[in-house]
Structure formats: structure tokens, C-alpha cells
Design an enzyme around this catalytic site. Structure first.
Site, PDB file in Angstrom:
ATOM      1  N   CYS A 114      56.893  39.647   4.381  1.00  0.00           N
ATOM      2  CA  CYS A 114      57.917  39.413   5.413  1.00  0.00           C
ATOM      3  C   CYS A 114      59.280  39.088   4.807  1.00  0.00           C
ATOM      4  O   CYS A 114      60.312  39.282   5.450  1.00  0.00           O
ATOM      5  CB  CYS A 114      57.485  38.270   6.326  1.00  0.00           C
ATOM      6  SG  CYS A 114      55.914  38.613   7.107  1.00  0.00           S
ATOM      7  N   HIS A 260      63.527  36.816  10.458  1.00  0.00           N
ATOM      8  CA  HIS A 260      62.334  37.665  10.481  1.00  0.00           C
ATOM      9  C   HIS A 260      61.599  37.380  11.779  1.00  0.00           C
ATOM     10  O   HIS A 260      61.420  36.225  12.161  1.00  0.00           O
ATOM     11  CB  HIS A 260      61.457  37.339   9.269  1.00  0.00           C
ATOM     12  CG  HIS A 260      60.058  37.831   9.429  1.00  0.00           C
ATOM     13  ND1 HIS A 260      59.777  39.147   9.710  1.00  0.00           N
ATOM     14  CD2 HIS A 260      58.861  37.191   9.375  1.00  0.00           C
ATOM     15  CE1 HIS A 260      58.463  39.294   9.816  1.00  0.00           C
ATOM     16  NE2 HIS A 260      57.892  38.123   9.620  1.00  0.00           N
ATOM     17  N   ASN A 290      55.544  41.786  15.140  1.00  0.00           N
ATOM     18  CA  ASN A 290      55.974  41.424  13.783  1.00  0.00           C
ATOM     19  C   ASN A 290      55.878  42.672  12.906  1.00  0.00           C
ATOM     20  O   ASN A 290      54.785  43.155  12.635  1.00  0.00           O
ATOM     21  CB  ASN A 290      55.057  40.300  13.273  1.00  0.00           C
ATOM     22  CG  ASN A 290      55.383  39.866  11.851  1.00  0.00           C
ATOM     23  OD1 ASN A 290      56.055  40.562  11.100  1.00  0.00           O
ATOM     24  ND2 ASN A 290      54.870  38.705  11.472  1.00  0.00           N
TER      25      ASN A 290
END
Ligand SMILES: CC(C)(COP(=O)(O)OP(=O)(O)OC[C@H]1O[C@@H](n2cnc3c(N)ncnc32)[C@H](O)[C@@H]1OP(=O)(O)O)[C@@H](O)C(=O)NCCC(=O)NCCS
Length: 333
Positions: A114, A260, A290
């Protein structure tokens, strides 16, 4: 000339197929209400069969190159962040170099999950400031759907992740009078490496992969959701304050924080800790889930298209994820 890095262009790509929470309800014991309440996610995109991480990256890269007014001949170096490469090796950077028909330019892969895009941006900024390159293509692309177990057993992670790609064209600029990347803070703590991981295949074992490893579930995503959550809500604001402090800025000074997109509850906790109004923290997780290393460039691109960020704005990018790694970049767009 004082070499600094400016964002010349942005692009993103999302696969056509939308997967709603209602569709997941039909595949596993979950509910739209549970997913929305715990994560804020309503839908995400999944790639079609045969559509690879590199294919998505190429689409995003072409859009960014057009936005920058470049041609592919302008790209002097490629940085590719992903946790879902097409091959175990070589990395996706070379696959993208070939897919775009670039000259024999260098291509580097970033494996920071990430946090990969922010790590990649810091590397690109360093190369440009040093004078190694004048123009770099940075991409985050993730094809996570094939790794998701769309069953009740896999529901803790299956509902979170989606596919997509984002790209940024970075070029040298003279001085700090105009838009430029200001600085970065990067962190890791490998003590928590296994709290969010895929254990196999891996060269720690001989052979790398056996049927037993697959049967034992070692090729599945493992996530200690509570531990991830606990660390994320402290590390995210801490690293944002660090990079702001480096440049004499306060949270209030920032026009937009682009975090993020891990989870709406994490984003909300970060926003509250920094005492910022909702409009200063970007969120598109409801629509995309995500997308790991792709989430920041997709969000940045959409924020520009929606008029949420404009040239001259102070923007902070921040991330936390598997590793654990966490990082932030501050820039004048
Ligand atoms: C994953 C997360 C949403 C789970 O929320 P939580 O409140 O911690 O939930 P728990 O893990 O305690 O699980 C609560 C219950 O829901 C169940 N559950 C898990 N996934 C489910 C799903 N998709 N649908 C329905 N129920 C689910 C669990 O099995 C558990 O059931 P039990 O109480 O009968 O054992 C949360 O921990 C989180 O957001 N963590 C961070 C994850 C993240 O952002 N990862 C990416 C980082 S880059």
C-alpha cells in the site's frame, strides 16, 4: 538550476466490471451493511479474465503521458509499484517498458504494497533532483481479484480489495517557485511483516511451492485486521505531521490530504486526529475499495478531475500498509 520535481501529468484506469457488495452477498456469508459499516466500501472493480496488472498500468500510463503532453519517447525511466505482479520474476517494470514500446530505458520495481506509490515517488524525486533523469513514469497497478477467496472463509479480506491502476509523469523543474515535490518521510517495521502478508511461494523454503503449502492455505492473504487498524490510525497521522513539520507546515495549511484508501474508518480516524474538515481529506473508497499501490494515484487523478485539487495547492499523500510500512510526501501541485 535548482533541480526539483513537478507532476506533469496524471492518469488512471479502472476495469469495466463493477462488483457490488450485493454481488458478494451471493458468494459468501456477508452483508452490504457489514461491509459499509466496517469499511465504507460499496463497490469495487475486478479485471476481466486475461486482463493483467501490466495491461491496466499501460492504460493508466498512456492517460498520464497524454495529460503531461509527453510522448512515450519522453519517458527516461519507469518505476512500477505493485504487490500483484504478472510474474514471480522479472518484475512488472520491464513488462510495462515493453508494453508501451519504450526505448531501452531502465525499469524498477517497488514492493512496498500500500505504501509502494509514495516510496516510488520518493525514489523518482531523488533521481530527478540528482540529475540522473529529467522525466520519469511512476505507476501503481494492482490486479488483486485473482488472489481473493470469494467464499465465507476468505470474507475478511475478499470484501476489501479491488483492481485498478494509476500513473504519474514526473519531470524536472527549476526551483521552488512553481509546483514541485517538497519532501518525503518513509518508515517500516518488519516485526509486523506477517500481520498482513501472503506467505508462499517464497524462497525461504525448498522447494518454493508445494501442494501442501497450497492446501494449508499459505498462498492466501493473511490479515490481522485489528492489528492493522490499530497501527494505521496512529502511524498515518504521525507521518503526515512529520512531513508537514519538515516544511514548517500545519495540517490546516494543507489544501488536500490524499490518503491511501485502506478503509473509510481509518481515513475518518486520521481526519479526526488531525482535526481537519471532511473536504480536506479525499476519499473514493466507496467506489473502488482498497486498490493498494494504485489507490493514491487513482485518488489524485479523480481529485483533479473533480476540481478538488488544482495547480498551486498544497497536497499531502500518505499511506500505511503491509510491512508494516508507512510514508508521506508533501508537494505543491
Ligand atoms: C477488517 C476489519 C474491517 C474487520 O473489522 P473488525 O471490527 O475488526 O471485525 P472483526 O475482525 O473483529 O470481526 C468481527 C466479526 O465479523 C466477521 N466478519 C469478518 N469479515 C466479515 C465479512 N466480510 N462479512 C461479515 N462478517 C465478517 C468476523 O468473522 C467476526 O465474527 P465473530 O465475531 O463471529 O468472530 C477491520 O479490522 C479493519 O478495517 N482492519 C484494517 C484492515 C485494512 O485496512 N487492511 C488494509 C490495510 S492497507
Amino acid at each position: 538550476m535548482t533541480r526539483r520535481t513537478r507532476i506533469a501529468g496524471l492518469g488512471h484506469y479502472l476495469p469495466e466490471r463493477l462488483v457490488t457488495n450485493q454481488e458478494l452477498e451471493g458468494l459468501m456469508d456477508t452483508s452490504d451493511a457489514w461491509i459499509q459499516e466496517r469499511t465504507g466500501i460499496k463497490e469495487r472493480h475486478f479485471t476481466a479474465d486475461g486482463e493483467t496488472c501490466t495491461d491496466m498500468a499501460a492504460q493508466a500510463a498512456k492517460a498520464a503521458i497524454a495529460d503531461a503532453g509527453w510522448t512515450t519517447d519522453d519517458v527516461q525511466f519507469v518505476i512500477f509499484a505493485t504487490l500483484a505482479p504478472d510474474l514471480f520474476f522479472p518484475g512488472n517494470g520491464v513488462l510495462l517498458q515493453h508494453a508501451l514500446g519504450l526505448g531501452e530505458v531502465g525499469a524498477m520495481d517497488i514492493r512496498n504494497q500500500c505504501t509502494g506509490f509514495v516510496y516510488g515517488l520518493s525514489a523518482a524525486d531523488g533521481y530527478i533532483r540528482m540529475g540522473t533523469f529529467d522525466r520519469i513514469l511512476l505507476v501503481g497497478s494492482e490486479r488483486q481479484s485473482p488472489a481473493l477467496r470469494l467464499t465465507t472463509e476468505g470474507r475478511d479480506t475478499a470484501v476489501l480489495f479491488g483492481d485498478g491502476a494509476g500513473a504519474m509523469c514526473l519531470e524536472v523543474t527549476d526551483g521552488e517557485a512553481n509546483g514541485h515535490v517538497m519532501g518525503h518521510r518513509l518508515h517500516s517495521n518488519g516485526k509486523y511483516a506477517r500481520e498482513l502478508s501472503v506467505q508462499k511461494p517464497g524462497a525461504a523454503n525448498r522447494p518454493w511451492l508445494t501442494k501442501e503449502m497450497i492446501d494449508d492455505g499459505l498462498t492466501n492473504i493473511v490479515m490481522n485486521g485489528r492489528e492493522v487498524f490499530r497501527h494505521a490510525i496512529t502511524k498515518f497521522p504521525a507521518v503526515i505531521l512529520e512531513v508537514l513539520g519538515d516544511h514548517g507546515c500545519k495540517p490546516d495549511d494543507v489544501d488536500l490530504i490524499i490518503p491511501h484508501q485502506a478503509n473509510q474508518r481509518i481515513t475518518e480516524a486520521v481526519r479526526q486526529r488531525l482535526r481537519l474538515p471532511e473536504e480536506k481529506v479525499y476519499s473514493n473508497i466507496a467506489r473502488h475499495g482498497n486498490t493498494t499501490a494504485a489507490s493514491i494515484p487513482i485518488a489524485f487523478c479523480e481529485a483533479v478531475q473533480e476540481g478538488r485539487v488544482k495547480r498551486g495547492d498544497l497536497v499531502c499523500l500518505a499511506s500505511f500498509g503491509s510491512g508494516f510500512t508507512w510514508a508521506a510526501s508533501l508537494l505543491r501541485f
